[in-house]
Write an enzyme that holds these catalytic residues in place. Structure first.
Site, PDB file in Angstrom:
ATOM      1  N   LEU A 105      29.587 -39.085  89.754  1.00 45.00           N
ATOM      2  CA  LEU A 105      30.346 -40.295  90.060  1.00 45.00           C
ATOM      3  C   LEU A 105      31.492 -39.951  91.008  1.00 45.00           C
ATOM      4  CD1 LEU A 105      30.417 -42.100  86.604  1.00 45.00           C
ATOM      5  CD2 LEU A 105      28.609 -41.961  88.334  1.00 45.00           C
TER       6      LEU A 105
ATOM      7  N   ARG B 185      46.131 -43.590  93.269  1.00 38.69           N
ATOM      8  CA  ARG B 185      47.320 -42.865  92.819  1.00 38.69           C
ATOM      9  C   ARG B 185      47.555 -41.578  93.602  1.00 38.69           C
ATOM     10  NH1 ARG B 185      47.074 -42.091  86.561  1.00 38.69           N
ATOM     11  NH2 ARG B 185      44.864 -42.602  86.741  1.00 38.69           N
TER      12      ARG B 185
ATOM     13  N   LYS C 269      40.196 -39.211  97.448  1.00 35.91           N
ATOM     14  CA  LYS C 269      40.557 -38.286  96.374  1.00 35.91           C
ATOM     15  C   LYS C 269      39.602 -37.109  96.263  1.00 35.91           C
ATOM     16  CE  LYS C 269      39.875 -39.547  92.064  1.00 35.91           C
ATOM     17  NZ  LYS C 269      40.062 -40.105  90.706  1.00 35.91           N
TER      18      LYS C 269
ATOM     19  N   THR D  96      32.190 -47.331  84.852  1.00 39.94           N
ATOM     20  CA  THR D  96      31.370 -46.113  84.881  1.00 39.94           C
ATOM     21  C   THR D  96      29.904 -46.393  84.558  1.00 39.94           C
ATOM     22  OG1 THR D  96      32.093 -45.716  82.602  1.00 39.94           O
ATOM     23  CG2 THR D  96      33.280 -44.556  84.350  1.00 39.94           C
TER      24      THR D  96
ATOM     25  N   ASP E 278      35.842 -35.730  90.468  1.00 43.44           N
ATOM     26  CA  ASP E 278      37.283 -35.461  90.481  1.00 43.44           C
ATOM     27  C   ASP E 278      37.698 -34.511  89.360  1.00 43.44           C
ATOM     28  OD1 ASP E 278      36.916 -37.113  88.333  1.00 43.44           O
ATOM     29  OD2 ASP E 278      38.419 -38.607  88.911  1.00 43.44           O
TER      30      ASP E 278
ATOM     31  N   ASN F  88      43.215   2.327 121.058  1.00 44.80           N
ATOM     32  CA  ASN F  88      44.599   2.040 120.667  1.00 44.80           C
ATOM     33  C   ASN F  88      45.126   0.886 121.517  1.00 44.80           C
ATOM     34  OD1 ASN F  88      47.142   3.336 119.119  1.00 44.80           O
ATOM     35  ND2 ASN F  88      47.778   2.573 121.119  1.00 44.80           N
TER      36      ASN F  88
ATOM     37  N   ALA G  39      51.748  -2.285 121.738  1.00 43.88           N
ATOM     38  CA  ALA G  39      52.537  -3.457 121.378  1.00 43.88           C
ATOM     39  C   ALA G  39      52.624  -4.437 122.542  1.00 43.88           C
ATOM     40  CB  ALA G  39      53.942  -3.030 120.953  1.00 43.88           C
TER      41      ALA G  39
ATOM     42  N   ARG H 142      50.993  -3.379 138.574  1.00 42.24           N
ATOM     43  CA  ARG H 142      52.368  -3.854 138.494  1.00 42.24           C
ATOM     44  C   ARG H 142      53.066  -3.471 139.784  1.00 42.24           C
ATOM     45  NH1 ARG H 142      53.101   0.640 133.911  1.00 42.24           N
ATOM     46  NH2 ARG H 142      53.712   2.405 135.208  1.00 42.24           N
TER      47      ARG H 142
END
Length: 458
Positions: free
Chosen positions: A18, A25, A32, A91, A115, A370, A373, A433
Site C-alpha cells: 500500500l 504531515r 512520502k 486500507t 511507509d 604522483n 598539490a 609556463r
C-alpha cells in the site's frame, strides 16, 4: 536475503504494498514513500522486502495525487502490477484495488506498507511461515505506548479474536499492549472474498482492512498473530519519524559492521547507505559519510570528514581526511588520496598518490604515479567531458593543469605550474609556463609612485 527454504516452495506468494497515502504531515513536495532511509526510498525498501521473501507477484497500490510514486513503482514491478486507488477510501479499499491484478494468482498474499522502512523480509518471514498452517495471520507488536493503535484481542496460543480500534475500545481493551501493525496474510481467494463483505458504516465512510478479521471469525476461521518489534513495524508520517527511522537504521548498520570487524572510533558519527560494503579490517575515522554504491576493501583507512559515493576503495588504500570520492572513482591497492582531493570517474592504479588539494575528473592514473598539490584535470570544455590519462610512475608537479583530452606517458615528469595541452612522451620532462623575468628596483619604485599619488588625494 535469499529465499528461506523453510517455506513450502509449492505455495506461491504475492505481496500487495500500500503506497497510496498522501503523506500530508510530511509537508514536503516529495511524496512520502519516496523519502529515503539509508539512501533507499521507503517504497524501494518495501519492494525489496517483498522480492526477498520470494514473492512471485508484487502489486503496488498508488494514488492519483502522486504520479512520481507510480513511475517509481512501475520501474520496479512493471506496469501490470501497479494499480491506482481512486478515490482513497481506506486500507480495505486499497487492497481491493489489487484484486484484478491478482485475479490469475493462486497462493498466499501478504499486505505490507510502503511507509514502514524497517519492515524487512526477515521481519515479515514469520507471517508467511505461520500462514502455511492457518487461514489468516496478522503481524502484531508490543507497544510501549499503545495510544491510538488498534488493539489485538488474542488468546495465549496467539489466536486472534478481534482487532479493536482505540476510539472504540473499552477500558479493559485499552489496557492491552498488543497492537496491530496492519500487516496481514492469507490465501488470495479468501482475502478478496472477505474484502467484498467489508462495509463502510463508520465515521469516515472508509473500508478498513482490519474488518476482515471479524468477518473471518464469522466463518468459524481462527486468525492467528505473530509478533515483531515496535521499531521494525513502525510507520513514517512526519519528518520527525523519518529522522527517527534513519537513526535506528544507522545504529543497526553500525553495529553490524562493528560485529563484522570494521574499526570505528566514533561510530555514531559515521553514516552508511543501504548498499555500503565494508570489509573486515577497514578503519573508519569520525565524521565519514558513505553515499550509495561504495565498496571498501580490507586494510583501507577512511580518514575523518571524508565523503564517498559510487566508489571502490582498494585494499590498504588511504582516503582523506577531507577527501571526496564521487561516482566512478576506483582506487587500487595502497592508493593515497589525501586532504581536499576530489576524484570522479577516475581509476587510480596501485600505489599512486594524490595527497593534497587536487581535482581528478574523468580518466586514469597509472600505478605509482604522483599527483602534486593543486593539480587539476581540466575535463570539461563546456559541452563534453574528456579524459586525462597518466602513465605508470609519472610525476605531476604541483599546481599543474592538464587540459583533456591529454595523455602523460609512463615515467614522464611535468614541471610545477604547467598548463599541459598536448600529449607527453614516456620519460620526458614537460613544462608549459612563461620564462621568469626580474626587473631590479621595480617594486620599490612602484610603491613610491603609488604612495605619492595616494597622499596627493587627501
Amino acid at each position: 536475503m535469499s529465499r528461506d527454504m523453510s517455506l513450502d516452495s509449492t505455495i506461491k506468494r504475492a505481496a500487495v504494498i500500500l503506497a497510496a497515502g498522501q503523506g500530508t504531515r510530511m509537508k514536503s513536495p516529495l511524496p512520502k514513500v519516496l523519502h529515503k532511509v539509508g539512501g533507499r526510498t521507503m517504497l524501494d525498501r518495501a519492494i525489496d522486502a517483498a522480492f526477498d521473501l520470494g514473492c512471485d507477484r508484487v502489486v503496488v497500490v498508488v494514488g492519483n495525487h502522486s504520479p512520481s510514486v507510480g513511475i517509481a513503482a512501475r520501474a520496479r514491478v512493471g506496469d501490470q502490477n501497479v494499480v491506482v486507488q481512486d478515490p482513497p477510501l481506506g486500507t480495505g479499499h486499497a487492497v481491493l484495488a489489487a484484486r484484478d491484478a491478482l485475479a490469475d494468482f493462486d497462493g498466499q498474499v501478504i499486505v505490507t506498507y510502503a511507509d514502514c522502512p524497517l519492515m524487512s523480509a526477515e521481519v515479515l518471514l514469520p507471517v508467511f511461515d505461520m500462514a502455511q498452517t492457518t487461514e489468516m495471520v496478522v503481524l502484531g507488536f508490543e507497544a510501549a505506548d499503545p495510544g491510538a493503535y488498534g488493539r489485538l484481542v488474542i488468546s495465549q496460543n496467539h489466536n486472534l479474536y478481534a482487532i479493536v480500534e482505540a476510539k472504540e475500545a473499552n477500558k479493559e481493551q485499552l489496557a492491552i499492549t498488543a497492537c496491530n501493525s496492519g500487516v496481514l496474510a492469507c490465501d488470495r481467494a479468501l482475502l478478496f472474498s472477505l474484502l467484498a463483505e467489508v462495509a463502510n458504516d463508520n465515521a469516515k465512510g472508509e473500508y478498513y482492512l482490519t474488518d476482515v478479521v471479524a468477518l473471518a471469525r464469522k466463518r468459524d476461521l481462527m486468525p492467528q498473530v505473530t509478533f515483531a518489534s515496535e521499531q521494525d513495524v513502525g510507520g513514517v508520517n512526519a519528518q520527525g519519524e523519518l529522522a527517527m527511522m534513519e537513526a535506528v537504521w544507522q545504529t543497526r548498520t553500525r553495529q553490524a559492521f562493528l560485529r563484522d570487524g570494521v574499526t570505528m572510533t566514533a561510530p555514531d558519527t559515521v553514516w552508511f547507505s543501504w548498499d555500503t560494503r565494508i570489509a573486515a579490517g577497514v578503519t573508519i575515522e569520525p565524521n565519514v559519510v558513505f553515499g550509495d554504491g561504495v565498496t571498501v576493501e580490507t586494510g583501507a583507512v577512511i580518514r575523518a570528514f571524508s565523503h564517498l559515493e559510487g566508489a571502490v576503495v582498494g585494499e590498504g588504500a588511504f582516503v582523506g581526511p577531507y577527501a571526496r570520492l564521487r561516482p566512478g572513482a576506483v582506487l587500487g591497492k595502497d592508493v593515497h588520496i589525501g586532504n581536499f582531493v576530489e576524484v570522479k570517474n577516475v581509476t587510480v592504479g596501485e600505489g599512486a598518490k594524490a595527497n593534497h588539494l587536487a581535482y581528478l575528473g574523468d580518466g586514469a592514473v597509472g600505478a605509482r604515479a604522483n599527483i602534486g598539490a593543486g593539480t587539476i584535470f581540466c575535463n570539461y570544455d563546456g559541452f563534453f567531458k574528456h579524459k586525462t590519462i597518466i602513465g605508470d610512475g609519472a610525476f605531476i608537479g604541483s599546481n599543474s593543469s592538464l587540459v583533456a583530452p591529454v595523455t602523460i606517458g609512463a615515467g614522464a615528469l611535468i614541471g610545477s605550474g604547467s598548463v599541459i595541452t598536448e600529449d607527453v612522451s614516456a620519460d620526458a620532462l614537460a613544462f608549459a609556463r612563461s620564462r621568469q623575468a626580474e626587473k631590479l628596483g621595480w617594486a620599490a619604485n612602484f610603491r613610491a609612485v603609488k604612495s605619492a599619488e595616494k597622499a596627493s588625494k587627501k
